[in-house]
Motif scaffolding. Structure first.
Motif, PDB file in Angstrom:
ATOM      1  N   ASN A   1     -60.888  18.841 -53.046  1.00  0.00           N
ATOM      2  CA  ASN A   1     -61.812  19.187 -54.124  1.00  0.00           C
ATOM      3  C   ASN A   1     -62.990  18.225 -54.147  1.00  0.00           C
ATOM      4  N   GLN A   2     -64.190  18.758 -53.921  1.00  0.00           N
ATOM      5  CA  GLN A   2     -65.377  17.917 -53.815  1.00  0.00           C
ATOM      6  C   GLN A   2     -65.747  17.248 -55.135  1.00  0.00           C
ATOM      7  N   GLY A   3     -65.492  17.930 -56.236  1.00  0.00           N
ATOM      8  CA  GLY A   3     -65.799  17.350 -57.541  1.00  0.00           C
ATOM      9  C   GLY A   3     -64.981  16.093 -57.795  1.00  0.00           C
ATOM     10  N   ILE A   4     -63.692  16.168 -57.485  1.00  0.00           N
ATOM     11  CA  ILE A   4     -62.816  14.997 -57.647  1.00  0.00           C
ATOM     12  C   ILE A   4     -63.249  13.873 -56.711  1.00  0.00           C
ATOM     13  N   LEU A   5     -63.491  14.215 -55.454  1.00  0.00           N
ATOM     14  CA  LEU A   5     -63.872  13.202 -54.457  1.00  0.00           C
ATOM     15  C   LEU A   5     -65.167  12.493 -54.841  1.00  0.00           C
ATOM     16  N   GLU A   6     -66.155  13.246 -55.266  1.00  0.00           N
ATOM     17  CA  GLU A   6     -67.448  12.646 -55.627  1.00  0.00           C
ATOM     18  C   GLU A   6     -67.320  11.729 -56.833  1.00  0.00           C
ATOM     19  N   GLN A   7     -66.626  12.214 -57.886  1.00  0.00           N
ATOM     20  CA  GLN A   7     -66.507  11.405 -59.093  1.00  0.00           C
ATOM     21  C   GLN A   7     -65.701  10.134 -58.819  1.00  0.00           C
ATOM     22  N   LEU A   8     -64.658  10.252 -58.004  1.00  0.00           N
ATOM     23  CA  LEU A   8     -63.832   9.101 -57.660  1.00  0.00           C
ATOM     24  C   LEU A   8     -64.634   8.079 -56.851  1.00  0.00           C
ATOM     25  N   LYS A   9     -65.434   8.570 -55.916  1.00  0.00           N
ATOM     26  CA  LYS A   9     -66.291   7.682 -55.120  1.00  0.00           C
ATOM     27  C   LYS A   9     -67.243   6.903 -56.027  1.00  0.00           C
ATOM     28  N   ASN A  10     -67.854   7.612 -56.995  1.00  0.00           N
ATOM     29  CA  ASN A  10     -68.809   6.959 -57.898  1.00  0.00           C
ATOM     30  C   ASN A  10     -68.135   5.890 -58.753  1.00  0.00           C
ATOM     31  N   ILE A  11     -66.905   6.163 -59.185  1.00  0.00           N
ATOM     32  CA  ILE A  11     -66.189   5.171 -59.998  1.00  0.00           C
ATOM     33  C   ILE A  11     -65.923   3.913 -59.180  1.00  0.00           C
ATOM     34  N   TYR A  12     -65.456   4.091 -57.943  1.00  0.00           N
ATOM     35  CA  TYR A  12     -65.177   2.926 -57.104  1.00  0.00           C
ATOM     36  C   TYR A  12     -66.469   2.170 -56.774  1.00  0.00           C
ATOM     37  N   GLY A  13     -67.554   2.909 -56.640  1.00  0.00           N
ATOM     38  CA  GLY A  13     -68.837   2.246 -56.411  1.00  0.00           C
ATOM     39  C   GLY A  13     -69.224   1.385 -57.603  1.00  0.00           C
TER      40      GLY A  13
END
Length: 420
Positions: A391-403
């Protein structure tokens, strides 16, 4: 001298009448040839003195005017429909008063045909996203054929689609006052030769079944549209900011369908807007009691609560939605967002601190709180990722949080999963 003047006046009247008849003949000829522009020019030329013409000539004039503007309407001039309708109705009115019905029957027939023209033009307008124009034409079609109340219903729908809420409200209130139901009975039977279920009118269906070429006759009644109408009235009043009328409309709508959960949610949201939080909570409790295992309901409650700033209520609702449906991605994303937003809410306070020892200590404390919120948001999405790994929505939001956390290892892991 007086006699001469009288003769001249009489000659003048004869010439005017002769001119009018010529113009009407020209209009009639242009109509037959399909030249709407020429017919319109002739009608306009004859119109100036038509009030002084005899009843027969007036009847002919208004009939030809109706023909001319009906032709213009068919050629795409939407404003011509009204003029044509008025002209045909004028014919009927004039001939009813005079007792001479030369054009009445044909005028009525033309008006009936114009209903179909209006509906067809409205369908084309809707297909081209010209919703207001479609609504106007459908309403005209309804006024021409009041027994076809469905045209009024579709006029309201077109007005809503075009954002013309006040226009739609008028139509819906008219439907409500008429007691419009809108339900239909569909008659079907199975074609013995093909095995396909086919829909037809009752008489035809019964004949086909009797002939044994069809079998398994069924009748299915579509739901009444009365609930939808009162619901839309309430929603439009809310949209227009007419809260008192909206509350009254919700009472009507709820009386019509007390178990419509979406209706309960909309009413609850209005009470919250008006500051009545107790009523808001009681309605929310009513909705969940009706559908305790409806994940979408709890998700919607979460959205409403989140919009109103009730973060804990939103989290409880999202958690319940996820409990019912563990793979509910939107609920997981929103639940994560509540923690990220709460963490972001601390940043302004952090940035406002100075360089004193106390401020630095306070900064470190707030940063830890912020990071803890971000980590909670990340943990929710890591769990979500197990059920929805692509799921791209989950992946993108998770990436932003870790950033935002400065967690480079996980940030790069997510970039790789995304394919960046």
């Amino acid at each position: 001298m007086k006699t001469k003047l009288f003769i001249l006046a009489a000659m003048s009247c004869t010439m005017v009448a002769f001119s009018q008849k010529n113009e009407l003949k020209s209009a009639e000829k242009a109509i037959k040839s399909g030249s709407a522009a020429e017919a319109k020019a002739a009608i306009e030329s004859a119109s100036a003195l038509i009030g002084s013409a005899d009843e027969k000539t007036q009847g002919q004039f208004y009939f030809l005017k109706g023909e001319t503007y009906a032709m213009l309407a068919k050629k795409g001039d939407a404003s011509a429909f009204n003029t044509a309708i008025e002209a045909y109705n004028k014919v009927i009115s004039l001939e009813s008063a005079s007792g001479k019905a030369k054009y009445t029957a044909e005028s009525k027939q033309k008006l009936s045909g114009m209903t179909a023209d209006l509906v067809n033009a409205a369908v084309e307008d809707n297909n081209n996203n010209k919703y207001k124009e479609a609504a106007n034409k459908l309403y005209l079609g309804y006024k021409l054929s009041p027994s076809d109340t469905v045209y009024l219903y579709y006029a309201a729908s077109s007005a809503v689609n075009g954002g013309e809420y006040e226009q739609a409200l008028g139509y819906y209130n008219e439907l409500k006052d008429l007691g419009y139901d809108g339900s239909e009975v569909k008659y079907t039977a199975v074609n013995v030769a093909t095995g396909e279920t086919e829909e037809m009118n009752k008489t035809q269906r019964d004949l086909m079944v009797k002939s044994k070429t069809y079998k398994d006759p069924k009748e299915e009644k579509s739901p009444s549209k009365s609930t939808e109408i009162v619901k839309n009235i309430a929603l439009i009043y809310t949209q227009l900011g007419q809260d008192d009328k909206a509350l009254e409309a919700y009472k009507d709508a709820r009386a019509n369908d007390p178990k419509d959960v979406n209706l309960i949610l909309n009413e609850a949201n209005l009470y919250f807007k008006l500051g009545d939080k107790d009523k808001f909570k009681s309605l929310m409790a009513e909705a969940t009691a009706l559908q305790p295992d409806n994940a979408d309901l709890f998700y919607n409650i979460g959205v409403v609560s989140m919009e109103q700033g009730n973060i804990e209520d939103a989290r409880n609702a999202y958690n319940r939605a996820i409990e019912i449906n563990p793979g509910y991605v939107n609920a997981q994303l929103n639940l994560s967002t509540t923690y990220v937003n709460e963490g972001n809410g601390l940043i302004d306070a952090m940035n406002s601190l100075g360089n004193s020892r106390a401020d630095i200590a306070k900064y470190d404390q707030l940063k830890k709180q912020k990071d803890d919120f971000f980590k909670k948001g990340a943990d929710i999405l890591e769990q979500a990722l197990k059920l929805n790994p692509d799921n791209q929505g989950i992946l993108e939001q998770l990436k932003n949080i870790y950033g935002a956390l400065g967690d480079n290892e996980n940030f790069m892991r997510l970039k790789k999963l995304i394919g960046e």
